[in-house]
Design an enzyme around this catalytic site. Structure first.
Site, mmCIF file in Angstrom:
data_model
loop_
_atom_site.group_PDB
_atom_site.id
_atom_site.type_symbol
_atom_site.label_atom_id
_atom_site.label_comp_id
_atom_site.label_asym_id
_atom_site.label_seq_id
_atom_site.Cartn_x
_atom_site.Cartn_y
_atom_site.Cartn_z
ATOM 1 N N ARG A 26 0.845 -1.195 0.000
ATOM 2 C CA ARG A 26 0.000 0.000 0.000
ATOM 3 C C ARG A 26 0.882 1.247 0.000
ATOM 4 O O ARG A 26 1.958 1.252 0.586
ATOM 5 C CB ARG A 26 -0.908 0.030 1.234
ATOM 6 N N TYR A 44 -1.557 -3.479 -7.078
ATOM 7 C CA TYR A 44 -1.295 -4.310 -5.909
ATOM 8 C C TYR A 44 -2.323 -4.177 -4.789
ATOM 9 O O TYR A 44 -2.630 -3.065 -4.327
ATOM 10 C CB TYR A 44 0.095 -4.001 -5.320
ATOM 11 N N GLY A 45 -2.820 -5.288 -4.321
ATOM 12 C CA GLY A 45 -3.543 -5.444 -3.053
ATOM 13 C C GLY A 45 -4.449 -4.296 -2.665
ATOM 14 O O GLY A 45 -5.350 -3.893 -3.397
ATOM 15 N N LYS A 96 -9.769 -2.245 1.789
ATOM 16 C CA LYS A 96 -9.454 -1.104 2.646
ATOM 17 C C LYS A 96 -10.226 0.140 2.211
ATOM 18 O O LYS A 96 -10.667 0.937 3.034
ATOM 19 C CB LYS A 96 -7.934 -0.847 2.648
ATOM 20 N N HIS A 127 -10.492 -2.176 11.614
ATOM 21 C CA HIS A 127 -9.427 -3.052 11.104
ATOM 22 C C HIS A 127 -9.199 -4.182 12.109
ATOM 23 O O HIS A 127 -8.196 -4.208 12.818
ATOM 24 C CB HIS A 127 -8.151 -2.205 10.917
ATOM 25 N N SER A 166 -1.216 -3.458 10.224
ATOM 26 C CA SER A 166 -0.879 -4.380 9.139
ATOM 27 C C SER A 166 0.358 -5.202 9.490
ATOM 28 O O SER A 166 1.339 -4.669 10.009
ATOM 29 C CB SER A 166 -0.628 -3.590 7.864
ATOM 30 N N CYS A 210 0.808 -7.394 11.787
ATOM 31 C CA CYS A 210 1.081 -7.527 13.221
ATOM 32 C C CYS A 210 0.295 -8.675 13.860
ATOM 33 O O CYS A 210 0.131 -8.705 15.077
ATOM 34 C CB CYS A 210 0.793 -6.222 13.943
ATOM 35 N N LYS A 270 -3.012 -10.307 12.837
ATOM 36 C CA LYS A 270 -4.463 -10.563 12.829
ATOM 37 C C LYS A 270 -4.803 -11.927 12.232
ATOM 38 O O LYS A 270 -5.542 -12.709 12.826
ATOM 39 C CB LYS A 270 -5.214 -9.463 12.059
ATOM 40 N N ASN A 317 -3.021 -14.504 11.900
ATOM 41 C CA ASN A 317 -2.546 -15.578 12.775
ATOM 42 C C ASN A 317 -3.452 -15.785 13.977
ATOM 43 O O ASN A 317 -3.796 -16.926 14.315
ATOM 44 C CB ASN A 317 -1.119 -15.293 13.232
ATOM 45 N N ASP A 363 -9.436 -9.580 9.040
ATOM 46 C CA ASP A 363 -8.887 -8.251 8.742
ATOM 47 C C ASP A 363 -9.856 -7.100 9.013
ATOM 48 O O ASP A 363 -9.430 -6.040 9.437
ATOM 49 C CB ASP A 363 -8.438 -8.200 7.270
ATOM 50 N N ASN A 421 6.267 -8.665 1.817
ATOM 51 C CA ASN A 421 4.823 -8.411 1.804
ATOM 52 C C ASN A 421 4.126 -9.282 0.746
ATOM 53 O O ASN A 421 3.063 -8.940 0.256
ATOM 54 C CB ASN A 421 4.540 -6.930 1.540
ATOM 55 N N SER A 422 4.750 -10.432 0.426
ATOM 56 C CA SER A 422 4.073 -11.339 -0.518
ATOM 57 C C SER A 422 2.847 -11.928 0.173
ATOM 58 O O SER A 422 2.826 -12.088 1.389
ATOM 59 C CB SER A 422 5.027 -12.442 -0.979
ATOM 60 N N ARG A 423 1.831 -12.243 -0.633
ATOM 61 C CA ARG A 423 0.540 -12.598 -0.028
ATOM 62 C C ARG A 423 -0.158 -13.721 -0.767
ATOM 63 O O ARG A 423 0.165 -14.028 -1.914
ATOM 64 C CB ARG A 423 -0.371 -11.363 -0.023
ATOM 65 N N ARG A 482 3.160 -4.004 17.630
ATOM 66 C CA ARG A 482 4.513 -4.516 17.738
ATOM 67 C C ARG A 482 5.322 -3.537 18.558
ATOM 68 O O ARG A 482 5.686 -2.476 18.047
ATOM 69 C CB ARG A 482 5.126 -4.523 16.336
ATOM 70 N N ASN A 523 -0.951 -17.739 22.203
ATOM 71 C CA ASN A 523 -1.692 -16.521 22.558
ATOM 72 C C ASN A 523 -3.050 -16.843 23.178
ATOM 73 O O ASN A 523 -3.652 -16.001 23.844
ATOM 74 C CB ASN A 523 -1.859 -15.618 21.326
#
Ligand code: GTP
Ligand code: SPV
Ligand code: MN
Length: 598
Positions: free
Chosen positions: A80, A208-209, A217, A237, A259, A261, A263, A265, A288, A379-381, A412, A508
């Protein structure tokens, strides 16, 4: 002179307002053809074939990764671009100090020049899409016009698309008008512009994204946050996670982290083994974005407006996030990961210990594992259908959503923020969200690892003045009879060598257990100047090799010196908002400083 293509010729709607708008866009962009996306499988299949023929997609191993594709974006276009993202409200004040602003008229003119002829010799695809369930009173419809097949095929995973959406829109003018063109991918002419008052989004020169999948977003956060304030709900978010305890009670939490950090997971976590044995289960509702509304029962209800996951690949593996990895085993588009040429599959840092010997990196160049360069972009997705997720919640397709017990903020922070603390009440919780800070990640262009304030993880996504947004949070609190409790977590505290102290991921849940007990059954807590932290004995650390009670004490410590400095930083940050800073937040800051100085 060239014939101008008309939307009507093959239109699948009779909505005159929509057709006229599409004709206006076509007149400027000058595509060779208009293609309506019906959402039907045959059409999508033939578009995927076309994408392969054009080199936009690379088809992966059909046995190991059925119907999966690799896409590489331009190397200058991999995240982004916050510096080029604008909120073009009529008044500058309405965009506030944290957004870029340009007068709508000026931006429209600028963009019109850039879009001029941008789709020459290209198809112009019309994607009808719905954020949330088609036909639900809560959903928001949009039309994305784009010249990118990657966008079409990604939107088909990330949102509900096609004819049913057009039927739901009918003759109404109530839909978001989105225009996207890759144009020449010139980063100097890249713009992601939002016009909240016109319910419109315009994106150019990116592929991109979050810059181009306009439902995500742009609509579901920036435009929706504006609509939410107007109409009394919230767009956040946040991931949404269901947790079932051994008594069979299912409770839901919503958590906002910036982003990259954690979510996705947390949204798909697998409980530690002894939790599984005693009957704990987890269900993913969203990873997200959450739309939050007050229910008739006075509780806060959350739903996920998306239909898929656009998740960070690096670090995802069988152990760290089994469910995310499983979600990517079919019908998935991978972007900017490495290609393992030996078996035509994908690879990224952290997928397996052993890197592939014969791989192409994310740019498509031969990759030498010894080179020290990354094979996959950080930042590959992956773009994967939510319904692939083994732990997807039965409530995923419920428009009303799920009732929320706890709201969790987090970021973080190598130092300062303890592993978990609870706010004193709702308004203090809003304060806790407003002072969030986090180290920047590869999800945005620019330097990584720099601590910045990111209120509610919404800094880049709030479609209006952040001061008004905080006031909206405070006002919502008054409307929610049974308020969720508000917490803050930090999985990322590091030791002197820079190693993470807390194991994170599935573990967690040990913290979520404490949070839910605080919400429902009570547990005493230790009062500190910043909020309430657990008694270390109340956190389950069974079967954790590296975490002792002393480690927990360290992780839960509130260093008053650091926090006094932190409050000075907050005071400085709050100055930006001038008169728009809610009194309640100014009062919370004063009270926190007072407690710290006592
Ligand atoms: P966006 O999709 O950009 O909004 O990101 P996200 O918030 O969904 O983040 P995600 O879950 O994809 O995690 C991003 C990175 O953080 C990955 O590299 C993860 O491996 C790492 N991560 C996630 N959870 C934890 C955790 O509990 N501890 C540690 N140390 N790292 C984590
Ligand atoms: C994020 O950056 O928060 C993402 C990825 O979820 S993007 O869709 O690119 O915004
Ligand atoms: Mn995100």
């Amino acid at each position: 002179m060239e014939r101008q293509v008309k939307s009507k010729e093959n239109a699948i709607t009779t909505n005159q307002y929509m057709l006229k708008w599409i004709d206006r866009v076509a007149k400027i962009c000058k595509p060779k053809q208009i293609v309506w996306i019906t959402g039907e499988q045959e059409q999508l299949e033939s578009l995927r074939k076309e994408a392969c023929e054009l080199g936009i997609f690379h088809k992966l191993n059909e046995e190991k990764l059925p119907d999966c594709y690799l896409h590489r974006s331009d190397p200058n276009d991999v995240a982004r671009v916050e510096g080029r993202t604008y909120i073009c409200s009529r008044k500058e004040e309405d965009a506030g100090p944290t957004n870029n602003w340009m007068e709508p008229k000026e931006m429209y003119e600028k963009l019109e020049n850039l879009y001029d002829g941008s789709m020459k010799d290209r198809e112009m695809y019309i994607i009808p899409f719905s954020m949330s369930i088609v036909g639900s009173p809560f959903s928001k419809y949009g039309i994305e016009i784009t010249d990118s097949l990657y966008v079409v095929l990604s939107m088909a995973i990330m949102t509900r698309i096609g004819k049913p959406v057009l039927e739901a829109i009918g003759d109404s003018k109530e839909f978001t008008k989105g225009v996207h063109s890759k144009a020449g991918l010139d980063p100097e002419k890249r713009y992601i512009a939002h016009f909240p008052e016109d319910n419109a989004i315009m994106s150019i020169n990116s592929g991109y994204g979050g810059n181009v999948l306009l439902g995500k977003k742009c609509l579901a956060l920036r435009i929706a946050s504006y609509l939410g304030r107007r109409d009394g709900w919230m767009a956040e978010h946040m991931l949404i996670l269901g947790i079932e305890n051994p008594k069979g009670e299912v409770r839901y939490v919503a958590a906002a982290f910036p982003s990259a950090c954690g979510k996705t997971n947390l949204a798909m976590l697998i409980p530690p083994k002894h939790f599984v044995r005693s009957g704990w289960k987890t269900y993913c509702v969203g990873d997200d974005i959450a739309w939050l509304r007050v229910g008739e029962d006075g509780r806060l209800w959350a739903s996920n407006p998306e239909y898929g996951f656009f998740g960070v690949a690096p670090g995802t593996n069988e152990k760290s996030n089994y469910n995310a990895l499983a979600s990517t085993k079919k019908n998935t588009i991978f972007t900017n990961v490495a290609l393992d040429r030996d078996d035509n599959t994908v690879w990224w840092e952290g997928l397996t210990k052993e890197p592939p010997k014969n791989a192409l990196n994310w740019k498509g160049e031969p990759w030498d594992p010894a080179s020290g360069e990354k094979a996959a972009h950080p930042n590959s997705r992956f773009t994967a259908p939510a319904e692939n997720c083994p732990c997807i919640s039965t409530e995923f397709n419920s428009a009303k959503g799920v009732p929320i017990s706890a709201i969790i903020f987090g970021g973080r922070r190598a130092k300062t923020a303890p592993l978990v603390y609870q706010s004193r009440d709702w308004n203090h919780g809003v304060f806790v969200g407003s002072i969030m800070a986090s180290e920047t990640t590869a999800a945005i262009t620019g330097e990584t690892g720099v601590v910045r304030r990111d209120p509610m993880a919404m800094l880049p996504f709030c479609g209006y003045h952040m001061g008004d947004y905080w006031q909206h949070w405070i006002d919502m609190g008054r409307k929610i009879e049974h308020k969720p409790k508000i917490f803050n977590v930090n999985w990322f505290r590091t030791d002197d060598e820079g190693k993470f102290i807390w194991p994170g991921f599935g573990d967690n849940l040990r913290i979520l257990e404490w949070i839910l007990i605080r919400c429902h059954d009570g547990f005493d807590a230790v009062e500190t100047p910043i909020g309430n932290v657990p008694y270390p004995e109340d956190i389950d650390i069974d079967n954790l090799e590296d975490v002792t009670i002393d480690t927990l004490k360290e992780l839960l410590k509130v260093d008053e010196k650091l926090w006094k400095e932190e409050m000075e930083g907050v005071r400085e940050f709050y100055k930006k908002f001038g008169k728009k800073l809610p009194d309640k937040l100014a009062a919370e800051l004063d009270a926190t400083e007072k407690r710290l100085n006592q």
